[in-house]
Structures are given as structure tokens and as C-alpha cells.
Design a protein around this motif. Sequence first.
Motif, PDB file in Angstrom:
ATOM      1  N   GLU A  84      10.579   2.976 -14.449  1.00  0.00           N
ATOM      2  CA  GLU A  84      11.296   1.860 -15.073  1.00  0.00           C
ATOM      3  C   GLU A  84      10.988   0.514 -14.443  1.00  0.00           C
ATOM      4  N   GLU A  85      10.888   0.444 -13.114  1.00  0.00           N
ATOM      5  CA  GLU A  85      10.695  -0.843 -12.448  1.00  0.00           C
ATOM      6  C   GLU A  85       9.226  -1.141 -12.151  1.00  0.00           C
ATOM      7  N   MET A  86       8.492  -0.135 -11.665  1.00  0.00           N
ATOM      8  CA  MET A  86       7.073  -0.341 -11.378  1.00  0.00           C
ATOM      9  C   MET A  86       6.218  -0.200 -12.639  1.00  0.00           C
ATOM     10  N   GLU A  87       6.813   0.378 -13.689  1.00  0.00           N
ATOM     11  CA  GLU A  87       6.142   0.575 -14.974  1.00  0.00           C
ATOM     12  C   GLU A  87       4.929   1.484 -14.861  1.00  0.00           C
ATOM     13  N   LEU A  88       5.051   2.515 -14.028  1.00  0.00           N
ATOM     14  CA  LEU A  88       3.987   3.510 -13.927  1.00  0.00           C
ATOM     15  C   LEU A  88       3.962   4.363 -15.187  1.00  0.00           C
ATOM     16  N   ASN A  89       2.791   4.854 -15.533  1.00  0.00           N
ATOM     17  CA  ASN A  89       2.659   5.796 -16.644  1.00  0.00           C
ATOM     18  C   ASN A  89       2.507   7.227 -16.152  1.00  0.00           C
ATOM     19  N   GLU A 102       0.828  -1.204   0.000  1.00  0.00           N
ATOM     20  CA  GLU A 102       0.000   0.000   0.000  1.00  0.00           C
ATOM     21  C   GLU A 102       0.861   1.252   0.000  1.00  0.00           C
ATOM     22  N   SER A 103       2.146   1.110   0.221  1.00  0.00           N
ATOM     23  CA  SER A 103       3.056   2.245   0.307  1.00  0.00           C
ATOM     24  C   SER A 103       4.466   1.731   0.042  1.00  0.00           C
ATOM     25  N   LEU A 104       5.348   2.622  -0.379  1.00  0.00           N
ATOM     26  CA  LEU A 104       6.753   2.268  -0.589  1.00  0.00           C
ATOM     27  C   LEU A 104       7.573   3.491  -0.188  1.00  0.00           C
ATOM     28  N   ARG A 105       8.271   3.399   0.936  1.00  0.00           N
ATOM     29  CA  ARG A 105       8.944   4.574   1.510  1.00  0.00           C
ATOM     30  C   ARG A 105      10.412   4.282   1.740  1.00  0.00           C
ATOM     31  N   TRP A 106      11.243   5.269   1.419  1.00  0.00           N
ATOM     32  CA  TRP A 106      12.685   5.169   1.635  1.00  0.00           C
ATOM     33  C   TRP A 106      13.154   6.212   2.638  1.00  0.00           C
ATOM     34  N   SER A 107      14.172   5.883   3.411  1.00  0.00           N
ATOM     35  CA  SER A 107      14.932   6.884   4.145  1.00  0.00           C
ATOM     36  C   SER A 107      15.959   7.468   3.189  1.00  0.00           C
ATOM     37  N   ILE A 108      16.205   8.761   3.314  1.00  0.00           N
ATOM     38  CA  ILE A 108      17.231   9.434   2.511  1.00  0.00           C
ATOM     39  C   ILE A 108      18.476   9.517   3.372  1.00  0.00           C
ATOM     40  N   CYS A 165      11.184   9.722   1.428  1.00  0.00           N
ATOM     41  CA  CYS A 165      10.359   9.947   0.245  1.00  0.00           C
ATOM     42  C   CYS A 165       9.860   8.596  -0.242  1.00  0.00           C
ATOM     43  N   GLY A 166       8.870   8.626  -1.103  1.00  0.00           N
ATOM     44  CA  GLY A 166       8.381   7.375  -1.659  1.00  0.00           C
ATOM     45  C   GLY A 166       6.989   7.499  -2.219  1.00  0.00           C
ATOM     46  N   TYR A 167       6.402   6.355  -2.464  1.00  0.00           N
ATOM     47  CA  TYR A 167       5.065   6.282  -3.061  1.00  0.00           C
ATOM     48  C   TYR A 167       4.036   6.065  -1.963  1.00  0.00           C
ATOM     49  N   ASN A 168       3.116   7.018  -1.850  1.00  0.00           N
ATOM     50  CA  ASN A 168       2.029   6.896  -0.879  1.00  0.00           C
ATOM     51  C   ASN A 168       1.028   5.844  -1.325  1.00  0.00           C
ATOM     52  N   SER A 169       0.880   5.702  -2.636  1.00  0.00           N
ATOM     53  CA  SER A 169      -0.055   4.726  -3.210  1.00  0.00           C
ATOM     54  C   SER A 169       0.302   4.531  -4.669  1.00  0.00           C
ATOM     55  N   TRP A 170      -0.204   3.450  -5.240  1.00  0.00           N
ATOM     56  CA  TRP A 170      -0.014   3.220  -6.677  1.00  0.00           C
ATOM     57  C   TRP A 170      -1.028   2.221  -7.168  1.00  0.00           C
ATOM     58  N   GLN A 171      -1.230   2.215  -8.491  1.00  0.00           N
ATOM     59  CA  GLN A 171      -2.064   1.226  -9.180  1.00  0.00           C
ATOM     60  C   GLN A 171      -1.221   0.655 -10.307  1.00  0.00           C
ATOM     61  N   THR A 225      -2.319  -1.814 -12.264  1.00  0.00           N
ATOM     62  CA  THR A 225      -3.211  -2.272 -13.324  1.00  0.00           C
ATOM     63  C   THR A 225      -4.176  -1.134 -13.636  1.00  0.00           C
ATOM     64  N   GLY A 226      -4.669  -1.100 -14.831  1.00  0.00           N
ATOM     65  CA  GLY A 226      -5.625  -0.060 -15.211  1.00  0.00           C
ATOM     66  C   GLY A 226      -4.956   1.276 -15.419  1.00  0.00           C
ATOM     67  N   ALA A 227      -4.867   2.091 -14.368  1.00  0.00           N
ATOM     68  CA  ALA A 227      -4.367   3.463 -14.503  1.00  0.00           C
ATOM     69  C   ALA A 227      -2.832   3.543 -14.530  1.00  0.00           C
ATOM     70  N   PHE A 228      -2.136   2.555 -13.957  1.00  0.00           N
ATOM     71  CA  PHE A 228      -0.673   2.585 -13.874  1.00  0.00           C
ATOM     72  C   PHE A 228      -0.206   3.943 -13.334  1.00  0.00           C
ATOM     73  N   ARG A 229      -0.765   4.293 -12.185  1.00  0.00           N
ATOM     74  CA  ARG A 229      -0.553   5.613 -11.603  1.00  0.00           C
ATOM     75  C   ARG A 229      -0.034   5.466 -10.181  1.00  0.00           C
ATOM     76  N   GLY A 230       0.824   6.403  -9.762  1.00  0.00           N
ATOM     77  CA  GLY A 230       1.310   6.426  -8.391  1.00  0.00           C
ATOM     78  C   GLY A 230       1.319   7.848  -7.860  1.00  0.00           C
ATOM     79  N   GLU A 231       1.419   7.974  -6.537  1.00  0.00           N
ATOM     80  CA  GLU A 231       1.490   9.294  -5.899  1.00  0.00           C
ATOM     81  C   GLU A 231       2.713   9.335  -4.999  1.00  0.00           C
ATOM     82  N   VAL A 232       3.563  10.340  -5.189  1.00  0.00           N
ATOM     83  CA  VAL A 232       4.757  10.473  -4.365  1.00  0.00           C
ATOM     84  C   VAL A 232       4.517  11.448  -3.221  1.00  0.00           C
TER      85      VAL A 232
END
Length: 197
Positions: free
Chosen positions: A127-132, A68-74, A85-91, A93-100
Motif C-alpha cells: 500500500e505505501e511502497m506500492e510494490l507489485n 537499501e533496507s527497511l527493518r523493524w523491531s517486533i 522483520c522487514g525489507y532486505n531490498s526493494w526496487q 521503479t521498473g520491477a516494483f519488487r521487494g524481498e522480506v
Amino acid sequence: MEEHSGTAPELSGRRLKLRALRREDSGALLRCWSHPEAASWLGVEPLASEAEAEELIRLLLEMEHEEESLRWSIELPGGEVIGSCGYNSWQLTGAFRGEVGFELSPAFWGRGYMREALALALRYGFEEMELNRVEAQCHPANLRSSRLLSSLGFSREGTLREYRHTPSGFQDVDLYALLRRDWRDLITLEREKDNRT
């Protein structure tokens, strides 16, 4: 595409690296999450103790494990953690969208660290998650973050009125977005610029 195992992969940049959150980061991240100026842009009350920071890290790691989230320490080369920083959420399939989302200890503002960290996170997302599409929300008065997002190629798409509720009431946020094709164009331009210098 890389599978998410519940542990953020390590990403290395020129001056810093992104690595998985750890509970022992609580003291360093508390300095960021407890700072009134930094917390005000997050729309939350500043954290008051290291125990609260540990609990937030535990929650973020649990959300990561549930994808449901992907967070890194800097982290700087000497091991100092200066934000996250990181991704608060992503999809995926379908939308291939994420929110940082991102925050940096104010002592390190204005040095380009967050730009480098977000560039690593965006490369991983495209490149890795293949978000659009990658989105970011920014308080309209947070000029530092809006300039950062613009420098990374994000376009401001509008204002979401009274979009979130904060301790001080309902708050507008500006929506920014970066498409994969625009990110690729920006990367190509930066490489051409580097080759000319």
C-alpha cells in the motif's frame, strides 16, 4: 507514496507493533541472533556478544538511511522486543519488487506473532511502497517458515541451487513470492470471513 526518511514508520497490530530498530534493542535481538536454531536458518554464525548485535543494528540503520533496507523491531505491548522483520531490498521503479526477511526469538515460535508482524510489513509494502511483488527466501528444510509464507499467500516458485554461501558451505534456498493482486484477494477473503463470524 510515502517517502523513506531513514526511520521505519511505526505499524500497529492487534498484539504487537513494528517500530524502528534502536541500538538498545541489541540485548533482546542478541537472544534471537545468537540462538543456534534461529541463526542456522539465516545462514550465518550465531552472534557471540551484545557488541556484535549493536554493530549489526548500526549496519541495518545505515542501510535504511541509504534506502537499501527497511527493518523493524517486533515489540509486544509491554515493550519486550522478540525479533525483527522487514525489507532486505526493494526496487520502486521498473520491477516494483521487494524481498522480506524475518527472525523471531525461539521462545516465541508457534504463537502467530511473526504472521501478524509480516502481515503489517506486507500491507506497508503493497500500500505505501506500492510494490507489485514481494519475495522471500527460505531454506528447504525450514518447514516452519515455509508454512508461514504459505499461510500469508506466498507461492513457492522453485529452488535456487547453492544460492548462498554459509559457514557450512553452499546452500540451496526456496524462492517464494506474493503478488499484489493475490494479496488483495487474500485480504478480501479474510474480511469476508471476519464478517461472517
